[in-house]
Write a protein that holds these residues in place. Structure first.
Motif, short mmCIF file in Angstrom:
data_model
loop_
_atom_site.label_atom_id
_atom_site.label_comp_id
_atom_site.label_asym_id
_atom_site.label_seq_id
_atom_site.Cartn_x
_atom_site.Cartn_y
_atom_site.Cartn_z
N VAL A 345 0.80 -1.44 0.07
CA VAL A 345 -0.05 -0.16 -0.02
C VAL A 345 0.81 1.08 0.06
N GLN A 346 0.59 2.41 -0.79
CA GLN A 346 1.11 3.69 -0.71
C GLN A 346 0.43 4.68 -0.30
N ILE A 347 0.88 5.62 0.17
CA ILE A 347 0.54 6.95 0.51
C ILE A 347 0.06 7.62 -0.98
N GLY A 348 -1.20 8.12 -1.02
CA GLY A 348 -1.90 8.58 -2.08
C GLY A 348 -2.86 7.48 -2.76
N ASP A 349 -2.77 6.22 -2.35
CA ASP A 349 -3.86 5.28 -2.71
C ASP A 349 -5.14 5.69 -2.74
N ARG A 385 -4.63 3.51 -8.09
CA ARG A 385 -3.44 3.98 -8.16
C ARG A 385 -2.79 4.62 -9.42
N ASP A 386 -2.99 6.05 -9.58
CA ASP A 386 -2.30 6.49 -11.00
C ASP A 386 -3.22 5.91 -11.93
N GLN A 387 -4.73 5.96 -11.95
CA GLN A 387 -5.72 5.52 -12.86
C GLN A 387 -5.58 4.06 -13.29
N SER A 388 -4.83 3.28 -12.45
CA SER A 388 -4.92 1.62 -12.41
C SER A 388 -5.52 1.23 -11.27
N LEU A 389 -5.96 0.13 -11.50
CA LEU A 389 -6.73 -0.72 -10.39
C LEU A 389 -5.48 -1.85 -9.69
N VAL A 390 -5.37 -1.79 -8.40
CA VAL A 390 -4.35 -2.79 -7.78
C VAL A 390 -5.09 -3.45 -6.60
N LYS A 391 -4.85 -4.79 -6.79
CA LYS A 391 -5.27 -5.59 -5.77
C LYS A 391 -4.31 -6.03 -4.77
N LEU A 392 -4.47 -5.74 -3.39
CA LEU A 392 -3.47 -6.37 -2.46
C LEU A 392 -4.23 -6.89 -1.20
N SER A 393 -3.69 -7.59 -0.39
CA SER A 393 -4.07 -8.29 0.66
C SER A 393 -2.87 -8.54 1.67
N PHE A 394 -3.36 -8.51 3.14
CA PHE A 394 -2.53 -8.64 4.07
C PHE A 394 -3.37 -9.12 5.32
N LYS A 395 -2.79 -9.59 6.36
CA LYS A 395 -3.42 -10.00 7.61
C LYS A 395 -3.07 -8.99 8.69
#
Length: 400
Positions: A345-349, A385-395
C-alpha cells in the motif's frame, strides 16, 4: 485511525450567555460519536446549520471554516492564536454578537473566534461536515451529562442538579477554563507517576503523556513512531505505546494505549507545572460522564464499554475522506513495517473496496473498523493508483 487532538487556544474566555429555553431546568439532545469525538448540531444566527465538536479542551467557541457563514472578517478584531503543537501563530478574528443555538439551548451576543483559514480540515478526518469547536462557553453554564452509549447529552441548570447514587464522584480542578483530574499512572518499566491530566473530550485518544513535562515518563521499548494527532499546527508526531495501568479515583485500567509526545508545550502554555498530559474520548466513552464546572466535580458511571480492550488500527493505514460526499478514501500515512506497508500500500492510494465490498456507502469510521477487528484477519483491498486498479491483501497484526 489517527487520534484527533483539538488543541487548546491561549485566548481569554469570551462573554457567554447560554441558557436553556423556556426557563426549563434540563434539556436533552442527540449527538453523533465519531472516532470518540462528540459532534453536536448548532444553528448560527438563526439561519446557518452547522456541526461543532464539543471540546472541554478549548476556552473559546471557534469557527474553523467561514465558508458557510461568510462573516466579513475585515471589520473584526484580529487575534493571534498560540496553542500546543503550533510552530507559528495562527491568524484569527473575534466576531461579536452572534446568536448561537443548540437544540433547546440559546446563547445571545456570543463572541466567537473565526479562523482565517480552515487549518484543521476536521471534515476530512471525520467524514462529515465540521464547522467549529464548542468548549468553555458551553460547559461553564451547565452541568453536562454525556451518555456515550446512548449518544445523548443532557444539560442541567447547576442550581437544580441532583445526582443519582449510581455515580461515583471525583474532584476536579478548573484551571484557565479547562478541567483537570489527578490520576495515578504506572509505566511499563514499573515507575509510578502522579499525573494531573486534562479531561479532553476533543481528543480521541485514551491517554496522552507529555514526555517533556516529567523526566520520569518512559516510552516503552515496544512502540511505534507515527502521526499521533492533528491540530492547528498540522500533524503531531510522537510515539504510540502502552502503559501498565491508569487509575482514576478507584477505576483501574490495564494495558492502556498511550500517546507519548514531546515538544508539545501545553503544560508551558497553560503554566501548570504538574500537568502531565490528558485523558481523551477513548477512555471517557467507557462511562456515562457528568461534568460540573461550577462545583468542580466529575461524576462517572460505567457502561458496557468499560471492560473492552484498548485496540489500535492493525493495518498501519491512516485515511482521510474526500469528495463532496466524503465517500472517497485516501491513504495519507503508513506506519513503516506495518502489514499494509509490507503488502505494498502506498501514500496517495484511493481505496475502492474492502474484502469485496465497495465502500461508496460506508463512512470513514466503518472503513477504519475493518482495520480494528482481530489479529490475523485477512483484509483484501481494491485500490486506485495512478488511474490503475491494484489488488492487495494482508493479515492484520498488533502493532503495539
Amino acid at each position: 485511525m489517527v487520534t484527533l487532538a483539538l488543541f487548546s487556544l491561549n485566548l481569554s474566555a469570551q462573554y457567554s450567555s447560554f441558557t436553556i429555553d423556556n426557563q426549563s431546568n434540563r434539556k436533552c439532545f442527540n449527538f453523533e460519536l465519531i472516532n470518540n469525538l462528540i459532534v453536536v448540531p448548532v444553528v448560527i444566527n438563526d439561519s446557518i446549520q452547522a456541526n461543532f465538536i464539543l471540546d472541554t479542551g478549548v476556552r473559546s467557541t471557534i469557527l474553523t471554516d467561514n465558508t458557510q457563514t461568510n462573516f466579513d472578517l475585515s471589520t473584526c478584531r484580529p487575534v493571534q492564536i498560540i496553542g500546543a503543537g503550533i510552530m507559528n501563530e495562527v491568524e484569527a478574528f473575534v466576531v461579536p454578537n452572534i446568536r448561537f443555538t443548540l437544540p433547546g439551548i440559546t446563547a445571545d451576543r456570543l463572541s466567537i473566534v473565526v479562523l482565517k483559514e480552515d487549518y484543521l480540515h476536521l471534515q476530512n478526518h471525520l467524514g462529515i461536515e465540521i464547522n467549529g469547536i464548542l468548549g468553555y462557553d458551553f460547559f461553564s453554564q451547565f452541568v453536562v451529562k454525556i451518555d456515550y452509549e446512548g449518544k445523548i447529552i443532557t444539560v442541567f441548570n447547576p442550581d437544580n442538579f441532583r445526582l443519582r447514587k449510581s455515580y461515583s464522584q471525583e474532584n476536579i480542578s478548573i484551571i484557565q477554563g479547562r478541567p483537570y483530574i489527578d490520576t495515578r499512572v504506572t509505566l511499563q518499566n514499573g515507575s509510578k507517576l502522579n499525573a494531573k491530566l486534562l479531561i479532553d473530550t476533543g481528543a480521541s485518544h485514551a491517554i496522552m503523556l507529555e514526555t517533556d513535562s516529567d523526566s520520569t515518563i518512559y516510552v516503552p521499548d515496544k512502540h511505534i513512531e507515527t502521526i499521533v494527532g492533528w491540530g492547528l499546527g498540522g500533524e503531531l508526531t510522537g510515539e504510540l505505546g502502552r502503559i501498565d495501568s491508569l487509575n482514576i479515583k478507584g477505576y483501574s485500567f490495564e494495558n492502556v494505549l498511550c500517546t507519548f509526545v514531546s515538544d508539545y508545550g501545553q503544560h508551558i502554555i497553560d503554566k501548570i507545572p504538574d500537568r502531565k498530559g490528558s485523558v481523551g474520548g477513548e477512555l471517557l466513552a467507557k462511562f456515562t460522564t457528568i461534568i460540573d464546572y461550577k462545583n468542580k466535580k466529575l461524576y462517572l458511571r460505567k457502561n458496557t464499554r468499560f471492560k473492552s480492550d484498548f485496540v489500535y488500527n492493525m493495518s498501519g493505514i491512516d485515511l482521510i475522506a474526500i469528495g463532496n460526499d466524503f465517500k472517497l478514501f485516501k491513504v495519507i500515512h503508513l506506519i513503516k513495517g506495518s502489514p499494509a506497508d509490507i503488502a505494498g500500500v502506498q501514500i496517495g492510494d484511493m481505496i475502492l473496496a474492502i474484502n469485496g465490498q465497495m465502500i461508496t456507502e460506508m463512512t470513514i469510521q466503518e472503513v477504519n473498523g475493518f482495520f480494528r477487528t482481530k489479529p490475523k484477519n485477512r483484509v483484501s483491498l481494491l485500490i486506485l493508483r495512478d488511474q490503475s486498479l491494484v489488488k492487495l491483501s494482508f493479515k492484520l497484526a498488533k502493532l503495539v
